[in-house]
Design a protein around this motif. Structure first.
Motif, PDB file in Angstrom:
ATOM      1  N   GLN A   6      -7.503   8.358  -1.372  1.00  0.00           N
ATOM      2  CA  GLN A   6      -8.069   7.025  -1.142  1.00  0.00           C
ATOM      3  C   GLN A   6      -6.990   6.071  -0.649  1.00  0.00           C
ATOM      4  O   GLN A   6      -7.216   5.280   0.262  1.00  0.00           O
ATOM      5  N   GLN A   7      -5.809   6.159  -1.242  1.00  0.00           N
ATOM      6  CA  GLN A   7      -4.707   5.301  -0.819  1.00  0.00           C
ATOM      7  C   GLN A   7      -4.314   5.607   0.625  1.00  0.00           C
ATOM      8  O   GLN A   7      -4.002   4.696   1.395  1.00  0.00           O
ATOM      9  N   THR A   8      -4.317   6.877   0.985  1.00  0.00           N
ATOM     10  CA  THR A   8      -3.995   7.266   2.357  1.00  0.00           C
ATOM     11  C   THR A   8      -4.998   6.652   3.326  1.00  0.00           C
ATOM     12  O   THR A   8      -4.614   6.113   4.372  1.00  0.00           O
TER      13      THR A   8
ATOM     14  N   GLU B 179       2.484   1.804  -3.453  1.00  0.00           N
ATOM     15  CA  GLU B 179       1.513   2.343  -4.409  1.00  0.00           C
ATOM     16  C   GLU B 179       1.288   3.828  -4.150  1.00  0.00           C
ATOM     17  O   GLU B 179       1.184   4.629  -5.078  1.00  0.00           O
ATOM     18  N   GLN B 180       1.237   4.179  -2.890  1.00  0.00           N
ATOM     19  CA  GLN B 180       1.019   5.575  -2.539  1.00  0.00           C
ATOM     20  C   GLN B 180       2.228   6.428  -2.963  1.00  0.00           C
ATOM     21  O   GLN B 180       2.065   7.541  -3.462  1.00  0.00           O
TER      22      GLN B 180
ATOM     23  N   ASP C 293      -6.713   3.952   2.835  1.00  0.00           N
ATOM     24  CA  ASP C 293      -6.453   2.508   2.860  1.00  0.00           C
ATOM     25  C   ASP C 293      -5.279   2.165   3.770  1.00  0.00           C
ATOM     26  O   ASP C 293      -5.326   1.201   4.530  1.00  0.00           O
TER      27      ASP C 293
ATOM     28  N   LEU D 228       0.825  -1.205   0.000  1.00  0.00           N
ATOM     29  CA  LEU D 228       0.000   0.000   0.000  1.00  0.00           C
ATOM     30  C   LEU D 228       0.864   1.261   0.000  1.00  0.00           C
ATOM     31  O   LEU D 228       0.590   2.222  -0.732  1.00  0.00           O
TER      32      LEU D 228
ATOM     33  N   THR E  37       2.034   7.111  -6.628  1.00  0.00           N
ATOM     34  CA  THR E  37       1.024   8.132  -6.894  1.00  0.00           C
ATOM     35  C   THR E  37       1.566   9.514  -6.554  1.00  0.00           C
ATOM     36  O   THR E  37       1.349  10.483  -7.293  1.00  0.00           O
TER      37      THR E  37
END
Length: 84
Positions: A67-69, A10-11, A71, A7, A14
């Protein structure tokens, strides 16, 4: 912990996209200002349209980052809960 690392990675990807796009927008805006000074109005319109397109893309990427944050936070909180 593997999922948490995924995660975060991925962040970070981004975030790199965000920073790159913000830099491109700033460059375009500088060019736009130079064109105003030169009164190159046809080119100004073209650059302005490109800036607007990039700003929309930036907004989309910012939404993904948020959204990633969420998650990452949710996963971290769940991993900290004691299991019985």
């Amino acid at each position: 912990m593997e999922e948490f690392d995924r995660l975060i990675n991925e962040q970070l990807k981004t975030m790199d996209k965000l920073l790159l796009l913000q830099s491109e927008i700033e460059k375009c805006q500088e060019i736009e200002q130079q064109l105003y000074a030169l009164q190159e109005f046809k080119q100004i319109q073209s650059i302005g349209e490109e800036v607007q397109r990039m700003k929309k893309e930036l907004s989309s990427i910012q939404h993904i980052f948020e959204q990633q944050t969420e998650d990452v936070i949710r996963y971290y909180q769940e991993s900290q809960e004691p299991s019985f």
